[in-house]
Enzyme design. Sequence first.
Site, PDB file in Angstrom:
ATOM      1  N   ASP A 175       0.797  -1.140   0.177  1.00 38.43           N
ATOM      2  CA  ASP A 175       0.323   0.358   0.062  1.00 38.43           C
ATOM      3  C   ASP A 175       1.512   1.276  -0.022  1.00 38.43           C
ATOM      4  OD1 ASP A 175      -0.574   0.370   4.081  1.00 38.43           O
ATOM      5  OD2 ASP A 175       0.527  -0.277   2.870  1.00 38.43           O
TER       6      ASP A 175
ATOM      7  N   ASP B  12       7.047   0.818   1.777  1.00 37.81           N
ATOM      8  CA  ASP B  12       5.931   0.025   1.103  1.00 37.81           C
ATOM      9  C   ASP B  12       7.039  -0.022   0.116  1.00 37.81           C
ATOM     10  OD1 ASP B  12       3.642   0.733   2.345  1.00 37.81           O
ATOM     11  OD2 ASP B  12       3.406  -1.341   1.832  1.00 37.81           O
TER      12      ASP B  12
ATOM     13  N   ASN C 281      -2.363   2.524   3.500  1.00 38.64           N
ATOM     14  CA  ASN C 281      -1.678   3.594   3.956  1.00 38.64           C
ATOM     15  C   ASN C 281      -2.558   5.349   2.804  1.00 38.64           C
ATOM     16  OD1 ASN C 281       0.579   3.344   5.304  1.00 38.64           O
ATOM     17  ND2 ASN C 281       1.848   2.723   3.668  1.00 38.64           N
TER      18      ASN C 281
ATOM     19  N   THR D 185       2.489  -5.980   2.632  1.00 38.45           N
ATOM     20  CA  THR D 185       2.951  -4.793   3.642  1.00 38.45           C
ATOM     21  C   THR D 185       2.358  -3.509   3.843  1.00 38.45           C
ATOM     22  OG1 THR D 185       3.938  -3.934   1.706  1.00 38.45           O
ATOM     23  CG2 THR D 185       5.576  -5.023   2.621  1.00 38.45           C
TER      24      THR D 185
ATOM     25  N   PHE E 257      -1.180  -1.289  12.598  1.00 41.03           N
ATOM     26  CA  PHE E 257      -1.901  -0.720  11.336  1.00 41.03           C
ATOM     27  C   PHE E 257      -2.110  -1.705  10.468  1.00 41.03           C
ATOM     28  CE2 PHE E 257      -3.882   2.776   9.113  1.00 41.03           C
ATOM     29  CZ  PHE E 257      -3.055   2.555   7.499  1.00 41.03           C
ATOM     30  N   ASN E 258      -1.761  -2.047   9.801  1.00 45.89           N
ATOM     31  CA  ASN E 258      -1.901  -2.911   8.782  1.00 45.89           C
ATOM     32  C   ASN E 258      -2.405  -4.154   9.276  1.00 45.89           C
ATOM     33  OD1 ASN E 258      -0.633  -1.790   7.100  1.00 45.89           O
ATOM     34  ND2 ASN E 258       1.474  -3.736   7.364  1.00 45.89           N
TER      35      ASN E 258
ATOM     36  N   HIS F 196       9.597   0.411   8.328  1.00 44.38           N
ATOM     37  CA  HIS F 196       9.009  -1.324   8.855  1.00 44.38           C
ATOM     38  C   HIS F 196       8.780  -2.302   7.283  1.00 44.38           C
ATOM     39  CE1 HIS F 196       6.714   0.759  11.617  1.00 44.38           C
ATOM     40  NE2 HIS F 196       6.598   1.633  10.308  1.00 44.38           N
ATOM     41  N   ASP F 197       8.681  -1.785   6.257  1.00 43.82           N
ATOM     42  CA  ASP F 197       8.285  -2.264   5.382  1.00 43.82           C
ATOM     43  C   ASP F 197       9.671  -3.344   4.503  1.00 43.82           C
ATOM     44  OD1 ASP F 197       5.558  -0.948   3.557  1.00 43.82           O
ATOM     45  OD2 ASP F 197       5.338  -2.485   5.505  1.00 43.82           O
TER      46      ASP F 197
HETATM   47  O1  RIB Z   1       2.168   0.492  10.774  1.00 48.71           O
HETATM   48  C1  RIB Z   1       3.267   0.062   9.967  1.00 48.71           C
HETATM   49  C2  RIB Z   1       2.365  -0.465   8.964  1.00 48.71           C
HETATM   50  O2  RIB Z   1       1.044   0.329   8.330  1.00 48.71           O
HETATM   51  C3  RIB Z   1       3.657  -0.429   7.137  1.00 48.71           C
HETATM   52  O3  RIB Z   1       3.503  -0.979   6.504  1.00 48.71           O
HETATM   53  C4  RIB Z   1       3.394   1.021   7.020  1.00 48.71           C
HETATM   54  O4  RIB Z   1       3.239   1.412   5.622  1.00 48.71           O
HETATM   55  C5  RIB Z   1       1.517   0.857   6.885  1.00 48.71           C
HETATM   56  O5  RIB Z   1       1.508   0.118   5.922  1.00 48.71           O
HETATM   57 CA    CA Z   2       3.083  -0.365   4.379  1.00 49.54          CA
END
Ligand code: RIB
Ligand code: CA
Length: 308
Positions: free
Chosen positions: A10, A15, A39, A123, A164-165, A238-239
């Site tokens: 996303d 990403d 996102n 991701t 979040f994801n 993160h990703d």
């Molecule tokens: O919590 C971090 C995640 O949420 C990452 O994948 C970032 O791109 C958002 O999608």
């Molecule tokens: Ca992401």
Amino acid sequence: MPIPVIMDCDPGHDDAIALVLAHASPEIEILAVTTSAGNQTIEKTTLNARKVLSFIGSDAPVARGASKPLFRELIIAPEVHGESGLDGPALPEPTRPESPLSAVELAAKALRESDRPVTLVPTGALTNVAALFLAHPELKSKVERISLMGGSAIGGNWTPAAEFNILVDPEAAHIVFNSGIPVTMCGLDVTHKALVTRADTERFRSIGKRCSTMVAELMDFFVKFHEANFSFGGSPLHDPCAVAWLIDPTVFESREAHVDVECRGRLTVGATVVDFDGRTGERNVDVVMGLDRERFIDMLDGALRRLD
Ligand code: RIB
Ligand code: CA
């Protein structure tokens, strides 16, 4: 032989850098890219994926995924990634077309046609992966592993309990963690240690090439939210962890666990319940807990030097 992967993303700044890392690494072969909403809206994340892949010279097919979670309304994160979902660098309009197939159809096609087992690298929210398994359960046998960014063993980043994801689509995450396929979970436990400092960003910028400059400009924007809201001393990237683990798992430390997802809790919905003792089920998830940050940064630096 490179690992054949399907990226489900996303974009989203991190990403985008995960796509760059995968594309620039000989250990990885991107069979397909599918987009999720999270996102930003699906329209924006799909355009962003096409822009990034066009910019770095990838010819991977790109297909649009679900516009919302399986059962819930969509939540998005403009405060982190901006109105476009990829604020910062002025990327040119994409030259890569959008596939006429849906994300599920493109992923199913890639799985059918691959002569080797495929690794899924989600991701973002897990909506597309769950939909793939629901629509084509027979294709689960073609999936070797799922290396995902999401969840955490301890605490969340969007609510006190949820990352979040996972929070965007908890029911999809429940389906994926219970698919029976081995999972590498790059959650906040490791990604909050995968910090890119301003000095690292200047190191990338000093490479002085198109893609390294674009990544530095992504980090210039991405750092704003994290400096305003956290005191990490850098931006958690993160990703790319989900890709870097495939490239060199020795950069990381992980523990086996059974993981499931809270889908009903008033305060805890979206939490990944990480059971290291295996009391609630088979420990089929490698929960990544730490990394050698310097080696992670060196891996990104090496990838950027291989691009123009
Ligand atoms: O919590 C971090 C995640 O949420 C990452 O994948 C970032 O791109 C958002 O999608
Ligand atoms: Ca992401």
